[in-house]
Design a protein around this motif. Structure first.
Motif, PDB file in Angstrom:
ATOM      1  N   GLN A 115       0.837  -1.193   0.000  1.00  0.00           N
ATOM      2  CA  GLN A 115       0.000   0.000   0.000  1.00  0.00           C
ATOM      3  C   GLN A 115       0.878   1.250   0.000  1.00  0.00           C
ATOM      4  OE1 GLN A 115      -2.437   0.967   3.631  1.00  0.00           O
ATOM      5  NE2 GLN A 115      -4.112   0.554   2.196  1.00  0.00           N
ATOM      6  N   THR A 116       0.409   2.291  -0.682  1.00  0.00           N
ATOM      7  CA  THR A 116       1.126   3.571  -0.640  1.00  0.00           C
ATOM      8  C   THR A 116       0.129   4.670  -0.298  1.00  0.00           C
ATOM      9  OG1 THR A 116       0.685   4.014  -2.958  1.00  0.00           O
ATOM     10  CG2 THR A 116       2.728   2.879  -2.480  1.00  0.00           C
ATOM     11  N   LYS A 117       0.638   5.755   0.278  1.00  0.00           N
ATOM     12  CA  LYS A 117      -0.219   6.900   0.601  1.00  0.00           C
ATOM     13  C   LYS A 117       0.453   8.171   0.105  1.00  0.00           C
ATOM     14  CE  LYS A 117      -2.287   4.689   4.533  1.00  0.00           C
ATOM     15  NZ  LYS A 117      -2.166   4.371   5.941  1.00  0.00           N
ATOM     16  N   HIS A 118      -0.336   9.013  -0.537  1.00  0.00           N
ATOM     17  CA  HIS A 118       0.190  10.300  -1.024  1.00  0.00           C
ATOM     18  C   HIS A 118      -0.763  11.410  -0.619  1.00  0.00           C
ATOM     19  CE1 HIS A 118       2.099   7.462  -3.885  1.00  0.00           C
ATOM     20  NE2 HIS A 118       3.057   8.356  -3.970  1.00  0.00           N
ATOM     21  N   LEU A 119      -0.225  12.582  -0.330  1.00  0.00           N
ATOM     22  CA  LEU A 119      -1.053  13.769  -0.165  1.00  0.00           C
ATOM     23  C   LEU A 119      -0.871  14.607  -1.420  1.00  0.00           C
ATOM     24  CD1 LEU A 119      -0.378  14.814   3.543  1.00  0.00           C
ATOM     25  CD2 LEU A 119      -2.423  13.702   2.615  1.00  0.00           C
ATOM     26  N   VAL A 120      -1.973  15.064  -1.975  1.00  0.00           N
ATOM     27  CA  VAL A 120      -1.897  15.838  -3.222  1.00  0.00           C
ATOM     28  C   VAL A 120      -2.578  17.183  -3.017  1.00  0.00           C
ATOM     29  CG1 VAL A 120      -2.446  15.860  -5.679  1.00  0.00           C
ATOM     30  CG2 VAL A 120      -2.036  13.675  -4.534  1.00  0.00           C
ATOM     31  N   PHE A 139       3.046  11.871 -23.298  1.00  0.00           N
ATOM     32  CA  PHE A 139       3.981  12.965 -23.021  1.00  0.00           C
ATOM     33  C   PHE A 139       4.575  12.879 -21.619  1.00  0.00           C
ATOM     34  CE2 PHE A 139       5.606  17.236 -22.509  1.00  0.00           C
ATOM     35  CZ  PHE A 139       6.269  17.373 -23.717  1.00  0.00           C
ATOM     36  N   LEU A 140       3.700  12.701 -20.619  1.00  0.00           N
ATOM     37  CA  LEU A 140       4.180  12.679 -19.234  1.00  0.00           C
ATOM     38  C   LEU A 140       4.619  11.285 -18.799  1.00  0.00           C
ATOM     39  CD1 LEU A 140       4.485  14.417 -16.616  1.00  0.00           C
ATOM     40  CD2 LEU A 140       2.191  13.667 -16.009  1.00  0.00           C
ATOM     41  N   HIS A 141       3.854  10.267 -19.251  1.00  0.00           N
ATOM     42  CA  HIS A 141       4.118   8.908 -18.774  1.00  0.00           C
ATOM     43  C   HIS A 141       4.888   8.066 -19.780  1.00  0.00           C
ATOM     44  CE1 HIS A 141       1.559   9.770 -15.389  1.00  0.00           C
ATOM     45  NE2 HIS A 141       0.523   9.995 -16.161  1.00  0.00           N
ATOM     46  N   ILE A 145      10.348   4.692 -16.969  1.00  0.00           N
ATOM     47  CA  ILE A 145      10.241   4.842 -15.514  1.00  0.00           C
ATOM     48  C   ILE A 145      11.628   4.906 -14.877  1.00  0.00           C
ATOM     49  CG2 ILE A 145       7.911   3.934 -15.141  1.00  0.00           C
ATOM     50  CD1 ILE A 145       9.227   1.263 -14.360  1.00  0.00           C
ATOM     51  N   LEU A 146      12.641   4.469 -15.615  1.00  0.00           N
ATOM     52  CA  LEU A 146      14.023   4.593 -15.125  1.00  0.00           C
ATOM     53  C   LEU A 146      14.353   6.040 -14.811  1.00  0.00           C
ATOM     54  CD1 LEU A 146      15.777   2.425 -17.872  1.00  0.00           C
ATOM     55  CD2 LEU A 146      15.229   1.712 -15.539  1.00  0.00           C
ATOM     56  N   GLY A 147      13.690   6.948 -15.532  1.00  0.00           N
ATOM     57  CA  GLY A 147      13.950   8.383 -15.359  1.00  0.00           C
ATOM     58  C   GLY A 147      13.350   8.943 -14.070  1.00  0.00           C
ATOM     59  N   GLY A 148      12.596   8.130 -13.359  1.00  0.00           N
ATOM     60  CA  GLY A 148      12.057   8.556 -12.069  1.00  0.00           C
ATOM     61  C   GLY A 148      10.901   9.519 -12.203  1.00  0.00           C
ATOM     62  N   SER A 149      10.528  10.134 -11.066  1.00  0.00           N
ATOM     63  CA  SER A 149       9.356  10.996 -11.069  1.00  0.00           C
ATOM     64  C   SER A 149       9.707  12.470 -10.972  1.00  0.00           C
ATOM     65  CB  SER A 149       8.425  10.602  -9.919  1.00  0.00           C
ATOM     66  OG  SER A 149       9.126  10.685  -8.704  1.00  0.00           O
ATOM     67  N   ASP A 150      10.993  12.790 -10.869  1.00  0.00           N
ATOM     68  CA  ASP A 150      11.378  14.192 -10.813  1.00  0.00           C
ATOM     69  C   ASP A 150      11.407  14.731 -12.249  1.00  0.00           C
ATOM     70  OD1 ASP A 150      12.756  16.639 -10.752  1.00  0.00           O
ATOM     71  OD2 ASP A 150      13.820  16.054  -8.919  1.00  0.00           O
ATOM     72  N   CYS A 264       3.112   3.954  -8.902  1.00  0.00           N
ATOM     73  CA  CYS A 264       3.251   5.152  -8.059  1.00  0.00           C
ATOM     74  C   CYS A 264       4.266   6.126  -8.627  1.00  0.00           C
ATOM     75  CB  CYS A 264       3.606   4.753  -6.632  1.00  0.00           C
ATOM     76  SG  CYS A 264       2.133   4.138  -5.827  1.00  0.00           S
ATOM     77  N   LEU A 265       5.288   5.574  -9.269  1.00  0.00           N
ATOM     78  CA  LEU A 265       6.269   6.461  -9.879  1.00  0.00           C
ATOM     79  C   LEU A 265       5.600   7.302 -10.978  1.00  0.00           C
ATOM     80  CD1 LEU A 265       9.802   5.338 -10.402  1.00  0.00           C
ATOM     81  CD2 LEU A 265       8.779   6.724 -12.182  1.00  0.00           C
ATOM     82  N   GLN A 266       4.763   6.656 -11.777  1.00  0.00           N
ATOM     83  CA  GLN A 266       4.024   7.395 -12.806  1.00  0.00           C
ATOM     84  C   GLN A 266       3.049   8.376 -12.151  1.00  0.00           C
ATOM     85  OE1 GLN A 266       4.750   7.574 -15.781  1.00  0.00           O
ATOM     86  NE2 GLN A 266       5.328   5.647 -16.713  1.00  0.00           N
ATOM     87  N   PHE A 267       2.415   7.926 -11.074  1.00  0.00           N
ATOM     88  CA  PHE A 267       1.458   8.766 -10.364  1.00  0.00           C
ATOM     89  C   PHE A 267       2.163   9.997  -9.779  1.00  0.00           C
ATOM     90  CE2 PHE A 267      -1.203   9.684  -6.542  1.00  0.00           C
ATOM     91  CZ  PHE A 267      -2.408   9.901  -7.189  1.00  0.00           C
ATOM     92  N   GLU A 268       3.400   9.814  -9.324  1.00  0.00           N
ATOM     93  CA  GLU A 268       4.135  10.938  -8.748  1.00  0.00           C
ATOM     94  C   GLU A 268       4.501  11.987  -9.803  1.00  0.00           C
ATOM     95  OE1 GLU A 268       7.128   8.883  -6.438  1.00  0.00           O
ATOM     96  OE2 GLU A 268       5.578   8.228  -5.012  1.00  0.00           O
TER      97      GLU A 268
END
Ligand code: FES
Ligand SMILES: [Fe+2]
Length: 318
Positions: A115-120, A139-141, A145-150, A264-268
């Motif tokens: 499970q993960t939790k995020h505040l948005v 474009f965004l996704h 994913i190797l490139g991370g979420s930053d 989650c990485l994509q979600f971030e």
């Protein structure tokens, strides 16, 4: 249901109950030191007891008689797919639809794997609207994913050898499931321009009501499972998002753990956009964005009829 304070407890009958947190006697919080007695909750201040079922006060330890009108507000709730869900309607209307049970979760064919939790920091509508925003997928996704979420680095040339492709189209469901919508997402990956079929993934996304999403994952040989996403508004522009994964019991746990991490990485990446963006009631859209407009019409059903106007104008009322 921002601003509401609730106390949740499980009675001796095994049933989960949700009641207002504040005791109607003198306002102590049942959620901080309250005690379960049978199917009642006992207030920690003077020991009044309230029935989970209907909120009726059944005992005042020092009073001769319990007044008939002594009761606490109860909230309609249900337990399904490992979640306790509470129904909230701004005008107090009771539940008009139910959340379906996922058979494989109920039979424990699929088991909890994380499970993960995020505040948005975003308007409530931004998160579900993402499903109808086809143009952001590649474009965004699309970057590996190797490139991370930053987002400052995810588009780096370093990861250009690998690309994700997404195909999907969002549509609302017909009656009697007009509170639901569907999106079938086909994900494929290419490395140095070559499609790698072993990395193909089918994700059937079903939004049920304004705050719950079922994402069913299917892979050719790595099995099936589900990610459940819930969005709970804590404040007008603050959403709590929880992702929970259940996956085929006979698959090594590392598979669902990787899938949840990748999700989650994509979600971030979306979160970075949401945390910094503005909610535009009248966005500047092109023809290819038309499903965003359809999504706004569909989501409009979840705003209060007695609101001050269109959902977009109502804006922060959630
Ligand atoms: S405040 Fe709850 S019993 Fe008095
Ligand atoms: Fe997204």
């Amino acid at each position: 249901m921002q601003g509401e304070q609730l106390a949740v407890f499980r009675g001796q009958d095994g049933q989960a109950y949700v009641v207002d947190a504040y005791c109607p006697h003198l306002g102590a919080s049942l959620a901080a030191g309250g005690r379960v007695v049978g199917n009642c909750i006992e207030c920690p201040f003077h020991g009044w007891q309230f029935q989970g079922e209907d909120g009726k006060c059944t005992r005042i330890p020092y009073a001769e008689k319990v007044p008939d009108f002594a009761s606490i507000r109860t909230w309609p709730s249900c337990e399904v797919n490992g979640m306790l869900l509470v129904w909230y309607h701004r005008e107090g209307v009771g539940p008009t639809w139910a959340v379906p049970e996922q058979r494989e979760v109920a039979t424990q064919e699929w088991v909890f794997r994380g499970q993960t939790k995020h505040l948005v920091d975003a308007h409530i509508e931004e998160i579900p609207e993402n499903a109808a925003d086809a143009a952001h997928l590649d474009f965004l996704h699309g970057t590996a994913i190797l490139g991370g979420s930053d987002l400052r680095y995810s588009k780096s040339r370093l990861w250009e050898f690998m690309k994700h492709r997404w195909k999907g189209e969002w549509c609302p469901e017909p009656e009697p499931n007009e509170h639901c919508s569907q999106l079938l997402l086909l994900h494929s990956t290419s490395i140095f321009g070559k499609h790698i079929p072993a990395l193909d993934l089918k994700v059937s996304v079903r939004q049920v009501g304004p705050a719950l999403v079922f994402l069913i994952l299917e892979h050719a040989f790595l099995g099936r499972g589900i990610i459940l996403q819930s969005v709970t508004p804590l404040e007008p522009l603050l959403q709590k998002v929880v992702h929970t994964i259940y996956y085929q019991k006979n698959m090594p746990a590392v598979i669902p753990k990787f899938l949840l991490r990748a999700e989650c990485l994509q979600f971030e990446r979306d979160i970075t956009i949401w945390n910094n963006k503005q909610y535009l009631p009248k966005p500047l859209l092109v023809k290819e964005d038309s499903s965003i407009q359809r999504h706004r019409r569909w989501y409009g059903q979840f705003y209060s009829q007695k609101g001050t106007g269109l959902p977009a104008q109502e804006g922060l009322d959630w």
